[in-house]
Write a protein that holds these residues in place. Structure first.
Motif, PDB file in Angstrom:
ATOM      1  N   ASP A  94      44.966  23.792  52.006  1.00  0.00           N
ATOM      2  CA  ASP A  94      44.153  24.884  52.544  1.00  0.00           C
ATOM      3  C   ASP A  94      43.398  25.586  51.431  1.00  0.00           C
ATOM      4  OD1 ASP A  94      45.003  24.537  55.204  1.00  0.00           O
ATOM      5  OD2 ASP A  94      46.782  25.774  54.844  1.00  0.00           O
ATOM      6  N   LEU A  95      42.208  26.043  51.782  1.00  0.00           N
ATOM      7  CA  LEU A  95      41.474  26.962  50.917  1.00  0.00           C
ATOM      8  C   LEU A  95      41.763  28.361  51.428  1.00  0.00           C
ATOM      9  CD1 LEU A  95      39.363  27.718  48.759  1.00  0.00           C
ATOM     10  CD2 LEU A  95      37.604  27.423  50.527  1.00  0.00           C
ATOM     11  N   VAL A  96      42.376  29.183  50.575  1.00  0.00           N
ATOM     12  CA  VAL A  96      42.775  30.531  50.968  1.00  0.00           C
ATOM     13  C   VAL A  96      41.830  31.535  50.304  1.00  0.00           C
ATOM     14  CG1 VAL A  96      44.633  32.226  51.012  1.00  0.00           C
ATOM     15  CG2 VAL A  96      45.168  29.779  51.149  1.00  0.00           C
ATOM     16  N   VAL A  97      41.273  32.421  51.110  1.00  0.00           N
ATOM     17  CA  VAL A  97      40.352  33.446  50.614  1.00  0.00           C
ATOM     18  C   VAL A  97      41.064  34.792  50.641  1.00  0.00           C
ATOM     19  CG1 VAL A  97      38.095  34.529  50.883  1.00  0.00           C
ATOM     20  CG2 VAL A  97      38.428  32.134  51.580  1.00  0.00           C
ATOM     21  N   ARG A  98      41.007  35.510  49.524  1.00  0.00           N
ATOM     22  CA  ARG A  98      41.638  36.836  49.439  1.00  0.00           C
ATOM     23  C   ARG A  98      40.621  37.870  48.988  1.00  0.00           C
ATOM     24  NH1 ARG A  98      45.801  33.338  47.810  1.00  0.00           N
ATOM     25  NH2 ARG A  98      47.742  33.623  49.023  1.00  0.00           N
ATOM     26  N   ASP A  99      40.798  39.083  49.508  1.00  0.00           N
ATOM     27  CA  ASP A  99      39.894  40.157  49.113  1.00  0.00           C
ATOM     28  C   ASP A  99      40.323  40.741  47.772  1.00  0.00           C
ATOM     29  OD1 ASP A  99      42.051  41.823  49.639  1.00  0.00           O
ATOM     30  OD2 ASP A  99      41.286  42.490  51.572  1.00  0.00           O
ATOM     31  N   GLN A 100      39.630  41.796  47.329  1.00  0.00           N
ATOM     32  CA  GLN A 100      39.888  42.371  46.004  1.00  0.00           C
ATOM     33  C   GLN A 100      41.288  42.961  45.902  1.00  0.00           C
ATOM     34  OE1 GLN A 100      36.652  44.800  44.790  1.00  0.00           O
ATOM     35  NE2 GLN A 100      37.309  44.965  42.652  1.00  0.00           N
TER      36      GLN A 100
ATOM     37  N   GLY B  67      36.762  33.448  62.262  1.00  0.00           N
ATOM     38  CA  GLY B  67      35.320  33.272  62.352  1.00  0.00           C
ATOM     39  C   GLY B  67      34.530  34.556  62.355  1.00  0.00           C
ATOM     40  N   ASN B  68      35.185  35.670  62.098  1.00  0.00           N
ATOM     41  CA  ASN B  68      34.502  36.959  62.064  1.00  0.00           C
ATOM     42  C   ASN B  68      33.952  37.236  60.660  1.00  0.00           C
ATOM     43  OD1 ASN B  68      35.262  37.590  64.795  1.00  0.00           O
ATOM     44  ND2 ASN B  68      37.326  38.071  64.019  1.00  0.00           N
ATOM     45  N   PRO B  69      32.790  37.865  60.570  1.00  0.00           N
ATOM     46  CA  PRO B  69      32.220  38.154  59.241  1.00  0.00           C
ATOM     47  C   PRO B  69      33.050  39.190  58.490  1.00  0.00           C
ATOM     48  CG  PRO B  69      30.924  39.205  60.955  1.00  0.00           C
ATOM     49  CD  PRO B  69      31.896  38.311  61.665  1.00  0.00           C
ATOM     50  N   VAL B  70      33.167  38.999  57.184  1.00  0.00           N
ATOM     51  CA  VAL B  70      33.917  39.929  56.348  1.00  0.00           C
ATOM     52  C   VAL B  70      32.946  40.921  55.718  1.00  0.00           C
ATOM     53  CG1 VAL B  70      35.652  38.178  55.841  1.00  0.00           C
ATOM     54  CG2 VAL B  70      33.719  38.494  54.282  1.00  0.00           C
ATOM     55  N   LEU B  71      33.495  41.980  55.152  1.00  0.00           N
ATOM     56  CA  LEU B  71      32.682  42.970  54.459  1.00  0.00           C
ATOM     57  C   LEU B  71      32.198  42.417  53.123  1.00  0.00           C
ATOM     58  CD1 LEU B  71      34.880  46.154  55.069  1.00  0.00           C
ATOM     59  CD2 LEU B  71      32.814  45.486  56.320  1.00  0.00           C
ATOM     60  N   TYR B  72      31.084  42.928  52.662  1.00  0.00           N
ATOM     61  CA  TYR B  72      30.618  42.544  51.328  1.00  0.00           C
ATOM     62  C   TYR B  72      31.638  43.044  50.305  1.00  0.00           C
ATOM     63  CZ  TYR B  72      25.951  41.451  53.172  1.00  0.00           C
ATOM     64  OH  TYR B  72      24.899  40.907  53.849  1.00  0.00           O
ATOM     65  N   GLY B  73      31.866  42.239  49.288  1.00  0.00           N
ATOM     66  CA  GLY B  73      32.824  42.616  48.248  1.00  0.00           C
ATOM     67  C   GLY B  73      33.208  41.413  47.415  1.00  0.00           C
ATOM     68  N   THR B  74      34.193  41.602  46.545  1.00  0.00           N
ATOM     69  CA  THR B  74      34.638  40.544  45.653  1.00  0.00           C
ATOM     70  C   THR B  74      35.832  39.809  46.261  1.00  0.00           C
ATOM     71  OG1 THR B  74      33.905  41.809  43.717  1.00  0.00           O
ATOM     72  CG2 THR B  74      35.465  40.018  43.324  1.00  0.00           C
ATOM     73  N   TYR B  75      35.758  38.479  46.241  1.00  0.00           N
ATOM     74  CA  TYR B  75      36.801  37.650  46.831  1.00  0.00           C
ATOM     75  C   TYR B  75      37.227  36.566  45.837  1.00  0.00           C
ATOM     76  CZ  TYR B  75      35.524  39.896  51.228  1.00  0.00           C
ATOM     77  OH  TYR B  75      35.286  40.826  52.208  1.00  0.00           O
ATOM     78  N   SER B  76      38.498  36.183  45.943  1.00  0.00           N
ATOM     79  CA  SER B  76      39.021  35.096  45.112  1.00  0.00           C
ATOM     80  C   SER B  76      39.460  33.955  46.022  1.00  0.00           C
ATOM     81  CB  SER B  76      40.194  35.574  44.254  1.00  0.00           C
ATOM     82  OG  SER B  76      41.251  36.052  45.073  1.00  0.00           O
ATOM     83  N   PHE B  77      39.568  32.760  45.446  1.00  0.00           N
ATOM     84  CA  PHE B  77      39.825  31.559  46.231  1.00  0.00           C
ATOM     85  C   PHE B  77      40.979  30.770  45.610  1.00  0.00           C
ATOM     86  CE2 PHE B  77      35.473  32.890  46.387  1.00  0.00           C
ATOM     87  CZ  PHE B  77      35.161  32.892  47.733  1.00  0.00           C
ATOM     88  N   THR B  78      41.904  30.343  46.451  1.00  0.00           N
ATOM     89  CA  THR B  78      43.075  29.593  46.004  1.00  0.00           C
ATOM     90  C   THR B  78      43.214  28.325  46.833  1.00  0.00           C
ATOM     91  OG1 THR B  78      44.210  31.649  45.422  1.00  0.00           O
ATOM     92  CG2 THR B  78      45.573  29.674  45.615  1.00  0.00           C
ATOM     93  N   VAL B  79      43.552  27.237  46.187  1.00  0.00           N
ATOM     94  CA  VAL B  79      43.828  25.984  46.889  1.00  0.00           C
ATOM     95  C   VAL B  79      45.337  25.791  46.934  1.00  0.00           C
ATOM     96  CG1 VAL B  79      43.594  23.474  46.864  1.00  0.00           C
ATOM     97  CG2 VAL B  79      41.648  24.924  46.222  1.00  0.00           C
TER      98      VAL B  79
END
Length: 212
Positions: A116-122, A148-160
């Motif tokens: 999985d590609l996991v997306v996390r917020d700041q 499928g909902n849009p997220v807020l603008y901001g900084t995100y990190s990605f983990t596999v």
């Protein structure tokens, strides 16, 4: 401090040092000429003072040389990095989502049953999780959460996350692609400012390519 001010300060410092050294030699000569012949001053003390002053002078000259070398190296680094501006770099770093898709490099291990590609917020909270198909090397995140909902603008990190038999066998931060907008020399060396609003050290760049 601006370069012109720094140069002026260095020039004044060197001039003052030369003047002080000359004054010291004159004082030393006068003292030796006017010392009491029956009670001469200790010449070894004068020798030590002279050696100390000479050592300080040499250190100042060495510092000037090192500073000049550092300036030259910085200019060389900037010259080399200027060709990176406008290019896309790949590096392990977060990305600032501002409505534009973000390309993420992913790696599904052969030993994994799923990945999985996991997306996390700041704040580190998970906002999205997306399955990685076999053979996939990159995925584009369009700023949506798991539902499928849009997220807020901001900084995100990605983990596999790679899993086998339901257990995580490997988890690591993923690299993202970003266009270089500026190259600067920071306190830690050459730094790149990316179009995602994140700065990355030039030494952390994994690959460089023409923008798509």
């Amino acid at each position: 401090m601006p370069q012109s001010e720094a140069s002026t300060s260095d020039a004044n410092g060197n001039s003052a040092l030369a003047s002080d050294f000359e004054t010291f030699l004159k004082m030393l000569t006068v003292q030796m000429q006017n010392q009491d012949p029956l009670n001469p001053m200790d010449s070894s003390e004068f020798a030590m003072q002279l050696a100390t002053f000479s050592s300080v002078e040499q250190q100042v000259l060495t510092n000037d040389l090192l500073r000049d070398m550092g300036t030259l190296m910085s200019m060389t680094n900037i010259s080399q990095l200027s060709g990176w501006v406008g290019m896309e770099v790949q590096a392990v770093m977060p990305a600032a989502y501002q409505g534009q898709p973000i390309e993420v490099a992913v790696d599904r291990l052969a030993a994994a049953d799923s990945a999985d590609l996991v997306v996390r917020d700041q704040a580190g909270s998970e906002v999205g999780r997306f399955a990685i198909a076999e053979g996939t090397r990159s995925m584009t995140w369009n700023g949506i959460d798991t539902n499928g909902n849009p997220v807020l603008y901001g900084t995100y990190s990605f983990t596999v996350e790679n899993r086998a038999a339901g257990e995580i066998i490997d988890s690591r931060q993923a690299a993202v692609y970003a266009r270089v907008q500026e190259a600067v020399i920071g306190a830690d060396g050459p730094m790149l400012t990316t179009g995602t609003g994140v700065m990355v050290a030039a030494g952390d760049v994994l690959s460089l390519r023409e923008p798509r």
